[in-house]
Design a protein around this motif. Structure first.
Motif, PDB file in Angstrom:
ATOM      1  N   LEU A   1       0.829  -1.210   0.000  1.00 41.66           N
ATOM      2  CA  LEU A   1       0.000   0.000   0.000  1.00 41.66           C
ATOM      3  C   LEU A   1       0.862   1.258   0.000  1.00 41.66           C
ATOM      4  N   LYS A   2       1.945   1.220   0.758  1.00 41.21           N
ATOM      5  CA  LYS A   2       2.860   2.372   0.795  1.00 41.21           C
ATOM      6  C   LYS A   2       3.475   2.610  -0.589  1.00 41.21           C
ATOM      7  N   TYR A   3       3.742   1.510  -1.321  1.00 39.60           N
ATOM      8  CA  TYR A   3       4.271   1.644  -2.689  1.00 39.60           C
ATOM      9  C   TYR A   3       3.253   2.381  -3.569  1.00 39.60           C
ATOM     10  N   VAL A   4       1.972   1.993  -3.468  1.00 35.25           N
ATOM     11  CA  VAL A   4       0.927   2.649  -4.267  1.00 35.25           C
ATOM     12  C   VAL A   4       0.891   4.147  -3.943  1.00 35.25           C
ATOM     13  N   PHE A   5       0.884   4.445  -2.656  1.00 36.11           N
ATOM     14  CA  PHE A   5       0.787   5.836  -2.204  1.00 36.11           C
ATOM     15  C   PHE A   5       1.970   6.666  -2.717  1.00 36.11           C
ATOM     16  N   LYS A   6       3.166   6.135  -2.505  1.00 30.31           N
ATOM     17  CA  LYS A   6       4.393   6.852  -2.893  1.00 30.31           C
ATOM     18  C   LYS A   6       4.413   7.098  -4.412  1.00 30.31           C
ATOM     19  N   THR A   7       4.040   6.063  -5.183  1.00 24.74           N
ATOM     20  CA  THR A   7       4.033   6.173  -6.642  1.00 24.74           C
ATOM     21  C   THR A   7       3.051   7.239  -7.110  1.00 24.74           C
ATOM     22  N   MET A   8       1.849   7.224  -6.515  1.00 25.23           N
ATOM     23  CA  MET A   8       0.828   8.177  -6.941  1.00 25.23           C
ATOM     24  C   MET A   8       1.178   9.613  -6.530  1.00 25.23           C
ATOM     25  N   ILE A   9       1.747   9.774  -5.340  1.00 30.08           N
ATOM     26  CA  ILE A   9       2.132  11.114  -4.874  1.00 30.08           C
ATOM     27  C   ILE A   9       3.240  11.682  -5.775  1.00 30.08           C
ATOM     28  N   GLU A  10       4.177  10.813  -6.185  1.00 30.83           N
ATOM     29  CA  GLU A  10       5.239  11.262  -7.102  1.00 30.83           C
ATOM     30  C   GLU A  10       4.655  11.708  -8.439  1.00 30.83           C
ATOM     31  N   LYS A  11       3.653  10.972  -8.914  1.00 24.95           N
ATOM     32  CA  LYS A  11       3.012  11.350 -10.179  1.00 24.95           C
ATOM     33  C   LYS A  11       2.260  12.675 -10.045  1.00 24.95           C
ATOM     34  N   ALA A  12       1.722  12.912  -8.842  1.00 17.50           N
ATOM     35  CA  ALA A  12       0.941  14.139  -8.618  1.00 17.50           C
ATOM     36  C   ALA A  12       1.833  15.367  -8.487  1.00 17.50           C
ATOM     37  N   LYS A  13       3.129  15.133  -8.172  1.00 15.20           N
ATOM     38  CA  LYS A  13       4.077  16.245  -7.996  1.00 15.20           C
ATOM     39  C   LYS A  13       3.486  17.318  -7.069  1.00 15.20           C
ATOM     40  N   THR A  14       3.055  16.879  -5.893  1.00 13.51           N
ATOM     41  CA  THR A  14       2.387  17.793  -4.973  1.00 13.51           C
ATOM     42  C   THR A  14       3.017  17.734  -3.583  1.00 13.51           C
ATOM     43  N   ASN A  15       2.939  18.841  -2.880  1.00 18.09           N
ATOM     44  CA  ASN A  15       3.339  18.873  -1.472  1.00 18.09           C
ATOM     45  C   ASN A  15       2.123  18.881  -0.552  1.00 18.09           C
ATOM     46  N   GLN A  16       0.942  18.850  -1.160  1.00 14.32           N
ATOM     47  CA  GLN A  16      -0.276  18.863  -0.351  1.00 14.32           C
ATOM     48  C   GLN A  16      -0.353  17.599   0.500  1.00 14.32           C
ATOM     49  N   LYS A  17      -0.743  17.727   1.755  1.00 14.28           N
ATOM     50  CA  LYS A  17      -0.850  16.579   2.658  1.00 14.28           C
ATOM     51  C   LYS A  17      -2.302  16.114   2.753  1.00 14.28           C
ATOM     52  N   ILE A  18      -2.471  14.815   2.872  1.00 15.13           N
ATOM     53  CA  ILE A  18      -3.827  14.249   2.886  1.00 15.13           C
ATOM     54  C   ILE A  18      -3.959  13.188   3.976  1.00 15.13           C
ATOM     55  N   THR A  19      -5.193  12.893   4.306  1.00 15.54           N
ATOM     56  CA  THR A  19      -5.520  11.761   5.187  1.00 15.54           C
ATOM     57  C   THR A  19      -6.266  10.730   4.351  1.00 15.54           C
ATOM     58  N   VAL A  20      -5.795   9.482   4.407  1.00 14.92           N
ATOM     59  CA  VAL A  20      -6.453   8.390   3.686  1.00 14.92           C
ATOM     60  C   VAL A  20      -7.058   7.452   4.728  1.00 14.92           C
TER      61      VAL A  20
END
Length: 307
Positions: A71-90
């Motif tokens: 799950l952490k791999y999915v999150f990290k991959t998607m955040i990198e694609k988003a190129k964002t510093n915005q923080k979220i709660t999942v």
């Protein structure tokens, strides 16, 4: 960028036939279980931290325990694609028991990929989301066939081959499936490794894996002919083969015996084994309920699906 709340629901699955042999390129059949589902909810977090909320863990997303590595791999991959510093709660709500062969890891990986795709408006294709999901499954299980990922997004029975991909069958069989959770944690990675050792050391075991693939092909034929009795016999043969790989447990064996003595067409473990779930093909709801009552000492929970 859309900062509204995003909710994505994904459902669990059971493998009907072909577990383990599907890893070796053989065919398999699996079905979605809509009653078992998990919703992934994403909201903005103004505390400068990405947070994961589950029944078992609440804290920073990327320092969650090792069982969340996929799950952490999915999150990290998607955040990198988003190129964002915005923080979220999942947040993950709903319950699919973990390590039971019900597809829980694929459900949350697929749900997370989809939810992040929508939240950050990345416009990734379903194929791209599936590739990320499948990689997460490899992290979780060591060697994943892709059947879980294919089935958690399907609406009907999936006939699956890892080289050819999934094919959905919209036909109903005309029977009742009783799914019993033994309450024993299975371990897919350990089970796959155990089967691999036996497969590589003995041609007899290679023939058994081939036979499981043949049984999956026959199941598809009988399914399209609406012949649950014939599929029941296949379930019983498959259980014998899977048990010969030391994947069954005393509790699984007791459930199998109880079901066979009380009107089931056929009964087998489903998924990796070493615990997890048992599925019993029954002629009707009454038989399924009767077996569930009689087998109650050996399981933690059960579900009944019309198929």
């Amino acid at each position: 960028m859309d900062n509204s709340t995003i909710n994505v629901k994904a459902h669990g699955k059971v493998i009907l036939i072909g577990e383990h042999s599907v890893v070796y390129g053989k065919n398999a059949l699996a079905m979605p279980i809509k009653a078992l589902n998990i919703t992934t909810t994403i909201t903005e977090n103004k505390d400068n931290e990405n947070i994961m909320n589950t029944t078992h863990y609440h804290g920073p997303y990327l320092t969650a325990p090792n069982e969340y590595d996929g799950l952490k791999y999915v999150f990290k991959t998607m955040i990198e694609k988003a190129k964002t510093n915005q923080k979220i709660t999942v947040t993950y709500t709903g319950e699919i028991p973990m390590e039971r062969g019900l597809g829980s890891s694929a459900v949350v990986a697929f749900g997370t990929g989809n939810a992040l795709n929508k939240y950050f408006q990345l416009h990734l294709s379903e194929e791209e989301i599936m590739a990320i999901t499948n990689h997460a499954e490899m992290i979780n299980h060591g060697k994943a066939s892709g059947i879980d990922s294919a089935t958690v997004k399907a609406n009907s029975i999936v006939f699956f081959n890892k080289n050819k991909g999934p094919q959905e069958l919209n036909e109903k069989l005309g029977a009742t499936l009783l799914i019993m959770d033994t309450g024993e944690l299975g371990n897919t990675k350990e089970a796959v490794s155990l089967v691999r050792q036996k497969y590589e050391s003995d041609t007899t075991n290679q023939n058994k894996i081939d036979r499981l693939g043949e049984l999956a092909n026959k199941t598809k034929e009988y399914w399209l002919e609406h012949n649950p009795k014939a599929i029941g016999k296949i379930f019983n043969e498959a259980q014998t083969i899977l048990a010969s790989f030391d994947l069954s447990t005393d509790r699984i064996n007791q459930i199998v015996t109880t079901a066979q003595n009380n009107g089931a067409f056929g009964t087998k473990l489903s998924g990796g084994g070493l615990g997890g779930i048992v599925i019993s093909l029954c002629p009707n709801q009454k038989t399924a309920h009767d077996i569930a009552q009689l087998a109650q000492p050996y399981f933690a929970n059960y579900w009944i699906e019309e198929i």
